[in-house]
Write a protein that holds these residues in place. Structure first.
Motif, PDB file in Angstrom:
ATOM      1  N   LYS A 175       7.358  -8.378 -57.659  1.00 57.50           N
ATOM      2  CA  LYS A 175       6.263  -7.877 -58.500  1.00 57.50           C
ATOM      3  C   LYS A 175       6.139  -8.706 -59.769  1.00 57.50           C
ATOM      4  CE  LYS A 175       4.724  -3.689 -60.900  1.00 57.50           C
ATOM      5  NZ  LYS A 175       4.819  -4.221 -62.275  1.00 57.50           N
ATOM      6  N   SER A 180       4.119  -9.777 -55.169  1.00 56.82           N
ATOM      7  CA  SER A 180       4.175  -8.457 -54.545  1.00 56.82           C
ATOM      8  C   SER A 180       3.234  -8.331 -53.354  1.00 56.82           C
ATOM      9  CB  SER A 180       3.854  -7.367 -55.573  1.00 56.82           C
ATOM     10  OG  SER A 180       2.575  -7.589 -56.152  1.00 56.82           O
ATOM     11  N   HIS A 181       2.243  -9.232 -53.254  1.00 58.25           N
ATOM     12  CA  HIS A 181       1.356  -9.179 -52.089  1.00 58.25           C
ATOM     13  C   HIS A 181       2.106  -9.456 -50.796  1.00 58.25           C
ATOM     14  CE1 HIS A 181       1.307 -13.632 -51.807  1.00 58.25           C
ATOM     15  NE2 HIS A 181       1.355 -13.581 -53.137  1.00 58.25           N
ATOM     16  N   SER A 186      -1.616  -8.501 -45.440  1.00 57.51           N
ATOM     17  CA  SER A 186      -2.919  -8.834 -46.007  1.00 57.51           C
ATOM     18  C   SER A 186      -3.622  -9.826 -45.106  1.00 57.51           C
ATOM     19  CB  SER A 186      -2.743  -9.417 -47.416  1.00 57.51           C
ATOM     20  OG  SER A 186      -2.030 -10.639 -47.351  1.00 57.51           O
ATOM     21  N   SER A 231      -5.874  -3.578 -47.639  1.00 58.50           N
ATOM     22  CA  SER A 231      -5.936  -5.026 -47.473  1.00 58.50           C
ATOM     23  C   SER A 231      -6.047  -5.406 -46.011  1.00 58.50           C
ATOM     24  CB  SER A 231      -4.698  -5.677 -48.101  1.00 58.50           C
ATOM     25  OG  SER A 231      -3.513  -5.186 -47.508  1.00 58.50           O
ATOM     26  N   GLY A 277      -5.079  -1.752 -55.456  1.00 58.57           N
ATOM     27  CA  GLY A 277      -4.653  -2.645 -54.380  1.00 58.57           C
ATOM     28  C   GLY A 277      -5.835  -3.269 -53.662  1.00 58.57           C
ATOM     29  N   SER A 281      -7.007  -7.219 -53.645  1.00 56.76           N
ATOM     30  CA  SER A 281      -7.214  -7.932 -52.383  1.00 56.76           C
ATOM     31  C   SER A 281      -8.583  -8.600 -52.334  1.00 56.76           C
ATOM     32  CB  SER A 281      -7.055  -6.950 -51.213  1.00 56.76           C
ATOM     33  OG  SER A 281      -7.324  -7.577 -49.992  1.00 56.76           O
ATOM     34  N   ASN A 400       3.931 -18.729 -56.122  1.00 57.71           N
ATOM     35  CA  ASN A 400       3.150 -18.699 -54.883  1.00 57.71           C
ATOM     36  C   ASN A 400       3.105 -20.065 -54.220  1.00 57.71           C
ATOM     37  OD1 ASN A 400       1.571 -16.033 -54.173  1.00 57.71           O
ATOM     38  ND2 ASN A 400       1.698 -16.120 -56.403  1.00 57.71           N
TER      39      ASN A 400
END
Length: 769
Positions: A175, A180-181, A186, A231, A277, A281, A400
């Motif tokens: 997070k 956290s995704h 997703s 998502s 959320g 997304s 990322n």
């Protein structure tokens, strides 16, 4: 907008009227039949470390019965329940439960909240589809048992959104690092599965329509296994639209597909309109669709060079000068279309027509895309993050970018293991092992990222924070568009970065060199670390939160805990135990010989036995020496009778292990949560004297003036949570300490507190809030 508003109005009217809503207004006790619509999700233990397992799940209320009456209904509700049995239930199961109906939280589109009392009775098994999906998820969890704890929890979350075994510390690191995704399925997961399916179908020679059909089937199957979260629903609808476009040979408009998807979801599931959320997304997808291609093209040359001699340029494209740039390619006289008559634009003059393009056009296309996608997604979600949590995470872009190569292998190998597990468990484990390396890399990156300076920047939340962000962007964009100003801004930013990463840590390093003890800021609780040599520390209590305690030990560089002292089994002193045990060797644990709370003590003992850590009960006079520190136990005496006090937990507080720590430069008395009765008994039995005092029981009002005066401490350290509702520290205690000449240091005001040796004596150094 009108259709969505009408949909919400109809939904609200249907939920606010009828038997369920009427019973909820009366807080009626009912017997009900419910059908689960999602997996029960375990709730975090906010009320204490030893609570029963608590779960929350959405469901449909089918039948509700009160005294003498029954009603057939079909409305959504939210169910809160206790007990391990709920962890085994699957969507589509029908259960009979008893409990109390209550009104829902304002804004939630459900008819009521059902607080279940007692165990449920299973009426029907789950559907065949949900049984298969559940077995695949369970198979992946079982196969992941061969991995370390942090990896075995993250892999099912990354692959199918199953976070039931997620390590809280890993979840927190993800997070804070902007990752956290990865905990939730997703569009990226669906894209990976669809891409692999298309590749396989192409290898076997399927036609284009069949390949599209195969990909659509794979996405649907994956969505069922992963459960239809917001998502997943958004990504599934977009993926199906793309599959239709692929099968029919028609070009697809990504932004148009996204807009249509959002409209359909809000129309048929209007509760998504207030879901952060879902907003994150959608924002991330829009950023990737709109911003990423432009930034990628700015960073890299086009795929095809239209300036090749003898090759006509497309109609409507600006004619190029034909002057070869670095590397031999031609370039346009105007690069980014912002040429101005006053010469302030970026268009180059004669002799410099390629400067703007070649300055940023030397990156390979794959590298440009790898950078542009996470940057665009992070920029797009930043306004939502500001509204939601009031913080910025600049480290998210780098994190990322680093984890991107590991996501696809982990997803494909993990999903393959889930498919194989029901029929070949050993084969699933073989697939999970290499997936574990990819997941381990993600965990490592997240842990590294959150420890960087200013990984998280505080920012005003809500609309004021969003307005400030708009102002900053409005100022920054014109500056960055002008070459001269851009150079100045980048130079200033580089200097600030050097100051933050190099100069500031040198000037204000933490922990201070030669620290003897650190009182960690664990909130309302105790968590102390006594120096025991390089990379080693004796821990006295662990605070209430494993994540906070683990991070404090990380900051101190403590990897080996030769001794852990748990003064007494209250949650604010032992709740963080898993954080100390995480990736560290613990030599032995000392607990109070007085078992005043058998249930809590048994829980601690079971945890230690599972980790094969010795558990000792030390009597007064027992001592150890670790590095610069000498520890001696002063209390409690096993022969001493139980000492009750004014509060329900006073007997447990008065059984606290009391330790005197000595260094060559001074000493500190670690007094646990002793209250007046135990303080006076200890004073009668042992001559007390120490340079520093760990103020008992977070500075509560139950202090013996004679005890505090006898210690004679020059400074008092208070471990206390900001804004706690216990009234700690009490004003009477603060006045007593100051009257006796002790300087008061508090974790709620100064953060972590370090005791250091200085000029032959000792000093207290605060880390800062």
């Amino acid at each position: 907008m009108g259709a969505a508003s009408a949909s919400v109005a109809f939904r609200v009217h249907a939920l606010a009227t009828g038997p369920a809503a009427d019973l909820a207004k009366r807080n009626a006790f009912v017997k009900a039949e419910i059908t689960l619509t999602d997996d029960p999700r375990r709730r975090s233990k906010t009320g204490g470390h030893f609570n029963r397992e608590s779960y929350v799940t959405p469901a449909t209320l089918e039948l509700v019965q009160t005294t003498g009456t029954g009603h057939s209904v079909s409305v959504p509700i939210t169910v809160f329940a206790n007990g391990h049995d709920w962890s085994t239930f699957l969507p589509s199961q029908r259960l009979e439960v008893t409990g109390r109906l209550a009104e829902p939280t304002p804004g939630d589109l459900v008819a009521a909240i059902l607080l279940v009392k007692g165990p449920p009775r299973v009426l029907t098994p789950p559907s065949t589809l949900q049984t298969v999906a559940g077995s695949l998820r369970a198979g992946l969890r079982a196969a992941a048992d061969v991995l370390p704890a942090d990896q075995r929890g993250l892999l099912p979350g990354l692959v199918v959104g199953d976070v039931s075994r997620m390590d809280p510390q890993v979840a927190s690191d993800l997070k804070d690092a902007g990752l956290s995704h990865l905990n939730a399925v997703s569009g990226a997961n669906l894209a990976i599965v669809a891409g692999a399916t298309l590749a396989v179908s192409r290898l076997v020679g399927l036609s284009l329509p069949l390949r599209a059909l195969f990909a659509a089937f794979a996405m649907l199957a994956f969505a069922v296994v992963a459960r239809p979260s917001p998502s997943v629903l958004r990504a599934l609808l977009m993926g199906l639209a793309a599959a239709v476009a692929l099968g029919t040979g028609r070009a697809k408009d990504g932004l148009g597909a996204l807009a249509a998807t959002v409209l359909l979801l809000v129309l048929f599931a209007p509760e998504l309109a207030r879901s952060y959320g879902f907003a994150l997304s959608v924002a991330a997808t829009a950023g990737i669709l709109i911003l990423a291609p432009r930034w990628r093209d700015r960073l890299s040359p086009p795929k095809e060079d239209n300036d090749t001699p003898g090759r006509p340029q497309p109609a409507g494209e600006p004619q190029r000068t034909g002057v070869p740039a670095a590397g031999g390619t031609g370039c346009a006289a105007s690069v980014d279309g912002d040429r101005r008559p006053d010469g302030n634009g970026d268009a180059a003059s004669v002799g410099g027509g390629c400067e703007a393009k070649t300055a940023v056009g030397r990156w390979p296309r794959w590298m440009a895309e790898a950078v542009a996608v996470p940057v665009a997604a992070q920029v797009a979600v930043t306004p939502v993050l500001v509204l939601m949590s009031g913080q910025l995470t600049p480290v998210a872009v780098v994190a990322n970018l680093l984890v991107a190569p590991a996501v696809a292998p982990a997803t494909l190998l993990g999903f393959g293991a889930a498919l194989v597990a029901p029929v070949w468990p050993d084969g699933a484990k073989l697939l999970v092992i290499p997936a574990g390396y990819a997941v381990g890399w993600i965990v490592t990156v997240a842990r590294w990222a959150v420890n960087l300076p200013f990984a998280i920047l505080p920012w005003p939340g809500g609309l004021p924070g969003l307005g400030l962000l708009v102002v900053v962007v409005a100022v920054a964009v014109p500056i960055l568009r002008r070459r001269a100003w851009r150079a100045v801004a980048l130079t200033a930013a580089g200097a600030a970065l050097v100051a933050v990463l190099v100069i500031r840590p040198i000037a204000a390093a933490w922990p201070p060199k030669g620290w003897l003890m650190v009182m960690c800021d664990v909130g309302q609780g105790d968590g102390l670390v006594v120096a025991a040599g390089p990379g080693r520390g004796v821990v006295v209590d662990t605070g209430p939160d494993p994540i906070v305690m683990d991070r404090c030990l990380r900051r101190l560089g403590v990897e080996d805990v030769p001794l852990l002292v748990l003064t007494h089994p209250h949650a604010d002193h032992v709740g963080g135990l898993p954080g100390v045990l995480r990736n560290r060797r613990v030599g032995a644990v000392v607990v109070s010989p007085q078992r005043t709370n058998e249930r809590a003590a048994a829980h601690v003992s079971a945890t230690l036995a599972h980790q094969r850590i010795p558990e000792w009960t030390a009597s007064p006079g027992t001592g150890w020496r670790f590095g610069p520190s000498e520890l001696t136990v002063l209390a409690p005496d096993l022969a001493q009778s139980r000492m009750d006090g004014q509060g329900d937990g006073s007997a447990i507080n008065n059984s606290s292990v009391v330790v005197l720590v000595r260094w060559r430069s001074g000493s500190i008395l670690l007094s646990g949560d002793l209250e007046t009765e135990a303080q006076e008994e200890l004073l009668r039995r042992v001559p007390l004297r120490a340079d520093l005092l760990k103020t008992p029981h977070h500075g509560s009002h139950r202090q013996s003036p004679a005890f505090v005066a006898a210690v004679g401490a020059r400074a008092a350290l208070i471990s206390v949570g900001a804004g706690n509702d216990y009234g700690h520290p009490a004003q009477s205690t603060l006045s007593l300490l100051r009257r006796l000449g002790a300087t008061v240091y508090r974790t709620d005001k100064s953060g972590d507190l370090a005791v250091v040796e200085r000029d032959g004596g000792m000093a207290v150094v605060p880390r800062g809030p």
